[in-house]
Design a protein around this motif. Structure first.
Motif, mmCIF file in Angstrom:
data_model
loop_
_atom_site.group_PDB
_atom_site.id
_atom_site.type_symbol
_atom_site.label_atom_id
_atom_site.label_comp_id
_atom_site.label_asym_id
_atom_site.label_seq_id
_atom_site.Cartn_x
_atom_site.Cartn_y
_atom_site.Cartn_z
ATOM 1 N N GLY A 134 11.103 80.142 48.774
ATOM 2 C CA GLY A 134 10.349 79.052 48.169
ATOM 3 C C GLY A 134 11.044 77.705 48.225
ATOM 4 N N ALA A 135 12.132 77.621 49.008
ATOM 5 C CA ALA A 135 12.862 76.354 49.096
ATOM 6 C C ALA A 135 11.967 75.245 49.643
ATOM 7 N N GLY A 136 12.138 74.048 49.074
ATOM 8 C CA GLY A 136 11.355 72.914 49.540
ATOM 9 C C GLY A 136 9.907 72.938 49.112
ATOM 10 N N GLY A 137 9.576 73.775 48.136
ATOM 11 C CA GLY A 137 8.202 73.837 47.636
ATOM 12 C C GLY A 137 7.289 74.759 48.416
ATOM 13 N N ALA A 138 7.854 75.599 49.304
ATOM 14 C CA ALA A 138 7.027 76.527 50.081
ATOM 15 C C ALA A 138 6.388 77.574 49.173
ATOM 16 N N GLU A 139 5.174 77.993 49.540
ATOM 17 C CA GLU A 139 4.500 79.055 48.784
ATOM 18 C C GLU A 139 5.192 80.397 49.002
ATOM 19 N N VAL A 140 5.190 81.203 47.954
ATOM 20 C CA VAL A 140 5.754 82.546 47.995
ATOM 21 C C VAL A 140 4.690 83.506 47.486
ATOM 22 N N ASP A 141 4.545 84.654 48.144
ATOM 23 C CA ASP A 141 3.650 85.694 47.623
ATOM 24 C C ASP A 141 4.422 86.494 46.581
ATOM 25 N N PHE A 142 4.099 86.270 45.321
ATOM 26 C CA PHE A 142 4.826 86.904 44.216
ATOM 27 C C PHE A 142 4.755 88.421 44.286
ATOM 28 N N SER A 175 -10.639 97.401 43.100
ATOM 29 C CA SER A 175 -10.771 98.732 42.503
ATOM 30 C C SER A 175 -10.928 98.578 41.003
ATOM 31 N N LEU A 176 -11.800 99.366 40.421
ATOM 32 C CA LEU A 176 -11.938 99.344 38.966
ATOM 33 C C LEU A 176 -11.020 100.374 38.319
ATOM 34 N N PHE A 177 -10.651 101.418 39.041
ATOM 35 C CA PHE A 177 -9.749 102.421 38.471
ATOM 36 C C PHE A 177 -8.344 101.843 38.327
ATOM 37 N N LEU A 178 -7.762 101.369 39.430
ATOM 38 C CA LEU A 178 -6.470 100.695 39.406
ATOM 39 C C LEU A 178 -6.726 99.226 39.729
ATOM 40 N N ARG A 179 -6.861 98.406 38.703
ATOM 41 C CA ARG A 179 -7.226 97.005 38.908
ATOM 42 C C ARG A 179 -5.981 96.141 38.840
ATOM 43 N N GLY A 180 -5.739 95.401 39.921
ATOM 44 C CA GLY A 180 -4.572 94.539 39.913
ATOM 45 C C GLY A 180 -4.638 93.498 41.007
ATOM 46 N N ILE A 181 -3.739 92.540 40.905
ATOM 47 C CA ILE A 181 -3.666 91.456 41.882
ATOM 48 C C ILE A 181 -2.783 91.906 43.044
ATOM 49 N N ASP A 182 -3.333 91.887 44.248
ATOM 50 C CA ASP A 182 -2.604 92.314 45.432
ATOM 51 C C ASP A 182 -1.892 91.176 46.143
ATOM 52 N N LYS A 183 -2.380 89.949 45.958
ATOM 53 C CA LYS A 183 -1.719 88.767 46.515
ATOM 54 C C LYS A 183 -1.737 87.682 45.457
ATOM 55 N N LEU A 184 -0.586 87.057 45.245
ATOM 56 C CA LEU A 184 -0.485 86.029 44.217
ATOM 57 C C LEU A 184 0.501 84.968 44.702
ATOM 58 N N PHE A 185 -0.043 83.860 45.203
ATOM 59 C CA PHE A 185 0.814 82.812 45.776
ATOM 60 C C PHE A 185 1.297 81.859 44.686
ATOM 61 N N VAL A 186 2.597 81.570 44.741
ATOM 62 C CA VAL A 186 3.226 80.734 43.734
ATOM 63 C C VAL A 186 4.195 79.764 44.410
ATOM 64 N N THR A 187 4.544 78.714 43.670
ATOM 65 C CA THR A 187 5.719 77.916 44.018
ATOM 66 C C THR A 187 6.725 78.123 42.904
ATOM 67 N N THR A 188 7.985 78.169 43.282
ATOM 68 C CA THR A 188 9.033 78.509 42.302
ATOM 69 C C THR A 188 9.468 77.323 41.469
ATOM 70 N N GLY A 189 9.214 76.111 41.950
ATOM 71 C CA GLY A 189 9.686 74.944 41.209
ATOM 72 C C GLY A 189 11.162 74.681 41.423
ATOM 73 N N ALA A 190 11.804 75.531 42.238
ATOM 74 C CA ALA A 190 13.241 75.354 42.487
ATOM 75 C C ALA A 190 13.439 74.387 43.651
ATOM 76 N N ARG A 191 14.519 73.594 43.587
ATOM 77 C CA ARG A 191 14.821 72.661 44.661
ATOM 78 C C ARG A 191 15.486 73.383 45.814
#
Length: 406
Positions: free
Chosen positions: A130-138, A390-406
């Motif tokens: 995530g350096a430089g503000g790049a997106e990361v898949d959490f 899925s309703l049985f196992l419901r969850g987020i499979d992709k979650l893009f974030v920025t870390t806020g770190a320089r």
């Protein structure tokens, strides 16, 4: 809205992405409702979303898990039905006793430094990506590898095998959804079970030759010492189910929980150094965003649940995630409150089939979340989360974030 309209909405694509309005609508109809027009091929006669009804059924050992017709002909169903998560007493009691003897506080305590080391490694990798503000898949960089690496060391799986293992986990989970009973998904789940059985046979043979400190070594030692009734085949079935259950639910605990936590910056800021708050956050995430949304139980005799008749051997669908937002037990159920008092959430079940791996999942959450926000206080979600569908196992499979770190 009529009861059957709510059920139709719940099983729709919209309902799979956000089932909570439909659960709220079910609560307006009461704790349980009979299915008005059920299929002749289904033995499910009622749906329960009330906390007290779901809790009562799960705690009653007489309510049992019913095997689907023809289960003996499918490798995946044979695996399920020879594991403690899917069988009933006395087999369940016999199997669980073996695992309870090896799930010791000492072994759990030894996991703490492992979790901290794995978390710190993944945080370092996130910072680099995530350096430089790049997106990361959490999910790919944290929520998946943390429980995978921890459970691998706990159980005794080589880290190099995890990518291969994950594909087979996915095939099994896709089959377990209510919409997953297609011939193609059944074939892939059978293939996964067959390949995993061979994989564990080799691991067990290796641990007999070269025992270590992992769970497989402890189980093999306990079995070979005598006095426990568990075959190698049953041991393999339980290891497959245990890894799937403990690992996938923890992935979704992290990925479902992150957007929820980030909506409460005061909580996030207070997490580092506050162990009680961290545990409260884990419990509240599991209550509000339960990875497992439903279970089914069959009645041991003709009975009634909150006035709804259920015949012997008929099934009731128990909406765990709905029960965890029952306003009669959790005031303002849609409000996140990590210091909430009240009954325990049912995210890991309750009673006879309470998830044996829940202690590991909660420990991972309690240790990982404060370290995550201490390292990245400026963590932010950048895109709309992508849920599993899925309703049985419901969850987020992709979650893009920025870390806020320089």
């Amino acid at each position: 809205m009529e009861f059957d309209e709510i059920l139709t909405g719940l099983y729709s694509e919209q309902g799979r992405q956000n089932p909570y309005p439909w659960y709220a609508a079910l609560h307006e109809h009461g704790p349980i409702g009979a299915i008005p027009r059920r299929s002749e091929h289904s033995s499910v006669v009622a749906v329960a979303a009330g906390y007290d009804v779901v809790d009562r059924v799960l705690r009653d050992p007489q309510w049992y898990k019913q095997s689907p017709p023809g289960w003996q002909e499918q490798e995946i169903l044979r695996t399920f039905n020879s594991s403690m998560m899917f069988v009933n007493p006395p087999d369940h009691t016999r199997m669980r006793a073996v695992f309870a003897r090896t799930f010791t506080p000492r072994r759990l305590g030894a996991l703490e430094p492992v979790i901290e080391r794995v978390v710190d490694q993944r945080l370092a990798a996130m910072a680099e990506a995530g350096a430089g503000g790049a997106e990361v898949d959490f999910v790919a960089d944290f929520a998946y590898p943390v429980p995978a690496l921890v459970m691998a060391q706990f159980i005794g799986l080589p880290e190099a095998d995890l990518a291969w293992y994950r594909q087979r986990v996915d095939w099994i989970d896709e089959f377990m959804d209510v919409a997953g009973k297609t011939p193609q998904r059944l074939a892939l789940a059978n293939q996964a079970a067959d390949e995993l059985r061979g994989y564990y046979r080799d691991l067990i043979a290796d641990r007999r030759r070269r025992p270590g400190e992992d769970l497989i070594s402890g189980l093999v030692e306990a079995l070979d010492a005598g006095g426990m009734e568990l075959t190698d085949s049953e041991l393999i079935s339980n290891l497959i189910v245990l890894f799937n259950a403990s690992f996938v639910t923890t992935v979704y605990m992290f990925s479902n929980g992150l957007p929820l936590l980030l909506e409460h910056p005061d909580v996030v800021a207070a997490l580092p150094g506050d162990d009680a708050l961290a545990q409260g956050c884990v419990d509240e995430v599991l209550r509000m965003e339960s990875p497992v949304h439903f279970l089914a139980r069959a009645a041991p005799a003709d009975t009634e649940l909150a006035g709804v008749p259920v015949g012997r051997d008929e099934n009731v669908l128990l909406l765990i995630a709905g029960a965890n937002r029952d306003p009669s037990r959790f005031p303002e159920p849609d409000r996140f409150d990590p210091r909430r008092a009240g009954p325990p959430s049912l995210a890991f079940g309750i009673g006879l089939h309470f998830c044996l791996g829940s202690a590991v999942s909660k420990l991972e959450g309690r240790l990982a979340l404060p370290r995550l926000f201490q390292r990245f206080p400026g963590l932010a979600v950048t895109r709309t989360p992508d849920y599993s569908g899925s309703l049985f196992l419901r969850g987020i499979d992709k979650l893009f974030v920025t870390t806020g770190a320089r």
